[in-house]
Write an enzyme that holds these catalytic residues in place. Structure first.
Site, short mmCIF file in Angstrom:
data_model
loop_
_atom_site.label_atom_id
_atom_site.label_comp_id
_atom_site.label_asym_id
_atom_site.label_seq_id
_atom_site.Cartn_x
_atom_site.Cartn_y
_atom_site.Cartn_z
CB CYS A 27 16.85 10.05 9.17
SG CYS A 27 16.17 8.49 8.60
CG HIS A 68 15.87 13.22 6.27
ND1 HIS A 68 16.62 12.33 5.52
CD2 HIS A 68 14.94 12.46 6.92
CE1 HIS A 68 16.15 11.10 5.72
NE2 HIS A 68 15.14 11.16 6.56
CG ASN A 86 14.29 8.13 4.34
OD1 ASN A 86 15.47 8.45 4.49
ND2 ASN A 86 13.42 8.19 5.34
N1 ACO Z 1 1.17 -0.08 -0.60
C1 ACO Z 1 -0.19 -0.13 -0.57
N2 ACO Z 1 -0.89 -0.01 0.56
C2 ACO Z 1 -0.21 0.18 1.70
C3 ACO Z 1 1.20 0.24 1.73
C4 ACO Z 1 1.89 0.11 0.52
N3 ACO Z 1 3.24 0.17 0.43
N4 ACO Z 1 1.59 0.44 3.01
C5 ACO Z 1 0.47 0.51 3.76
N5 ACO Z 1 -0.60 0.35 2.97
C6 ACO Z 1 -2.01 0.38 3.35
C7 ACO Z 1 -2.23 -0.08 4.79
O1 ACO Z 1 -2.32 -1.47 4.86
C8 ACO Z 1 -3.53 0.62 5.11
O2 ACO Z 1 -4.58 -0.13 4.54
P1 ACO Z 1 -5.97 -0.30 5.32
O3 ACO Z 1 -6.52 1.09 5.47
O4 ACO Z 1 -6.76 -1.17 4.41
O5 ACO Z 1 -5.61 -0.93 6.63
C9 ACO Z 1 -3.44 1.92 4.35
O6 ACO Z 1 -2.46 1.74 3.32
C10 ACO Z 1 -3.02 3.08 5.24
O7 ACO Z 1 -1.85 2.70 5.97
P2 ACO Z 1 -1.13 3.71 6.92
O8 ACO Z 1 0.10 3.08 7.48
O9 ACO Z 1 -2.14 4.28 7.86
O10 ACO Z 1 -0.69 4.81 5.86
P3 ACO Z 1 -0.43 6.33 6.07
O11 ACO Z 1 -1.46 7.09 5.37
O12 ACO Z 1 -0.11 6.67 7.48
O13 ACO Z 1 0.93 6.49 5.25
C11 ACO Z 1 3.29 6.70 5.58
C12 ACO Z 1 2.08 5.76 5.61
C13 ACO Z 1 3.53 7.13 4.14
C14 ACO Z 1 4.50 5.94 6.08
C15 ACO Z 1 2.94 7.90 6.47
O14 ACO Z 1 2.59 7.50 7.76
C16 ACO Z 1 4.08 8.85 6.57
O15 ACO Z 1 4.31 9.61 5.68
N6 ACO Z 1 4.79 8.82 7.69
C17 ACO Z 1 5.95 9.66 7.89
C18 ACO Z 1 7.04 8.83 8.27
C19 ACO Z 1 8.10 8.72 7.23
O16 ACO Z 1 8.13 9.34 6.22
N7 ACO Z 1 9.03 7.88 7.59
C20 ACO Z 1 10.20 7.70 6.83
C21 ACO Z 1 11.28 7.25 7.75
S1 ACO Z 1 11.47 8.27 9.12
C22 ACO Z 1 12.31 9.57 8.64
O17 ACO Z 1 13.16 9.51 7.82
C23 ACO Z 1 11.96 10.84 9.26
#
Ligand code: ACO
Length: 322
Positions: A114, A249, A279
């Site tokens: 990215c 980004h 993204n």
């Molecule tokens: N739809 C519904 N529920 C979901 C989904 C989905 N698509 N994905 C995960 N869940 C559920 C999980 O199963 C979990 O359920 P549980 O509590 O019953 O086990 C719950 O949601 C929480 O899951 P987490 O993975 O802990 O979710 P989190 O709050 O961390 O959010 C996210 C995930 C949005 C990816 C977050 O970690 C984030 O913003 N990370 C930043 C990384 C990023 O943006 N990466 C993009 C690529 S990297 C880059 O470009 C920099």
């Protein structure tokens, strides 16, 4: 007067039709509410079979050349940032070169996930200032739909496909004139296992899918991007108030908002396209830049700060006077 890389044109290409969160929820166990709340994403575009990385990159490049009023025959080099090339080799950049009818100069790809566009900008700017090229096409093009694991709802809802491109030309300007002021790129390979593709062309029977520890990426993104924006401002003896636009980004609305807040910028000074494009990795900054230039928000003379973080981890920042 210093020799600078001046941004002369910007273009974009979005493939296929937009796919809304509700449409995605018909094939993945997710919901519009979950995706919107966690990421700000409302829709993304997915490439059709004929829309390869090179196809989309060439389309964005044609748009950028047309806006710049520069003929393909003047291009000295093509740098294409991607994590989803059409082939291991030749580089996707040479396919773009052929598609544009460019028969001179160099063409190569940059692999920094990215952060690829910021890495490419850093390379292009150094080449121009060193006198190695007068006109460079810098492209970000990605087809992440082809490396997503559709069984992993935690990642497959986050990404989309698309391409963006800019034309940079060597020009002598005074210190307040247009051009790339500085770029800053970093990597820390110890963090390679929090965001990666678990395969490659060189691995038999394992083309690879994207794997991410979202929480760890989030934690590092906010800290490292904050450092990168401080670094680019300090290196130019500028401060937050001098910035007209943040073009980040587009990974996640919460990361974008955290950096905008740190810079004391109002929402109206931050270009956000993650809601529309999701993204698009190395394509996200030039796509966002193209939107804001085309709709007249970013104007000649404006100071634009760009930043990105991606697999590697890699990250970086750049300051550009338009
Ligand atoms: N739809 C519904 N529920 C979901 C989904 C989905 N698509 N994905 C995960 N869940 C559920 C999980 O199963 C979990 O359920 P549980 O509590 O019953 O086990 C719950 O949601 C929480 O899951 P987490 O993975 O802990 O979710 P989190 O709050 O961390 O959010 C996210 C995930 C949005 C990816 C977050 O970690 C984030 O913003 N990370 C930043 C990384 C990023 O943006 N990466 C993009 C690529 S990297 C880059 O470009 C920099």
């Amino acid at each position: 007067m210093p020799l600078r890389s001046v941004l002369r044109g910007v273009g974009k290409y979005l493939p296929g039709e937009p796919v809304s969160n509700d449409e995605l929820a018909q094939r993945v166990d997710t919901s519009d509410a979950w995706i919107t709340e966690r990421t700000g994403i409302k829709q993304r575009y997915f490439a059709q079979p004929h829309e390869s990385c090179a196809f989309m990159g060439a389309a964005a490049a044609r748009a950028a050349l047309s806006r710049a009023g520069i003929d393909a025959a003047q291009v000295d080099g093509i740098i294409l940032a991607t994590a989803t090339p059409d082939q291991a080799f030749p580089a996707t950049a040479v396919h773009v070169q052929a598609a544009l009818g460019v028969h001179q100069g160099f063409a190569f790809d940059v692999a920094a996930a990215c952060s690829g566009f910021i890495y490419g900008l850093s390379i292009a700017d150094a080449m121009i200032r060193a006198g190695q090229a007068k006109t460079i096409l810098l492209i970000g093009s990605e087809v992440y739909s082809r490396i997503l694991n559709w069984q992993d709802r935690g990642t497959c809802v986050l990404f989309g496909d698309g391409a963006g491109a800019i034309v940079l030309t060597a020009e002598t300007t005074d210190s307040g004139g247009p051009g790339v002021l500085s770029t800053h790129i970093h990597a820390d390979g110890r963090l390679g296992d929090i965001l990666y593709v678990d395969g490659a062309v060189g691995q038999p029977d394992k083309p690879g899918h994207l794997v991410m520890n979202g929480r760890e990426v989030f934690r590092h993104a906010v800290a490292k991007l904050a450092g990168a924006v401080d670094e680019v401002l300090a290196s130019n003896q500028l401060n937050y108030k001098d910035i007209d636009w943040l073009v980040p980004h587009q990974a996640n609305r919460r990361i974008i908002d955290a950096i905008g807040k740190r810079l004391g910028l109002g929402a109206e000074q931050v270009v956000v396209t993650v809601d529309q494009h999701a993204n698009t990795s190395a394509a996200s900054i030039p796509l966002a830049l193209a939107e804001a230039v085309e709709d007249g928000r970013i104007k000649p003379g404006h100071l634009v700060l760009m930043e990105a973080l991606g697999g590697g981890l890699t990250w970086g920042s750049a300051l550009v006077r338009m």
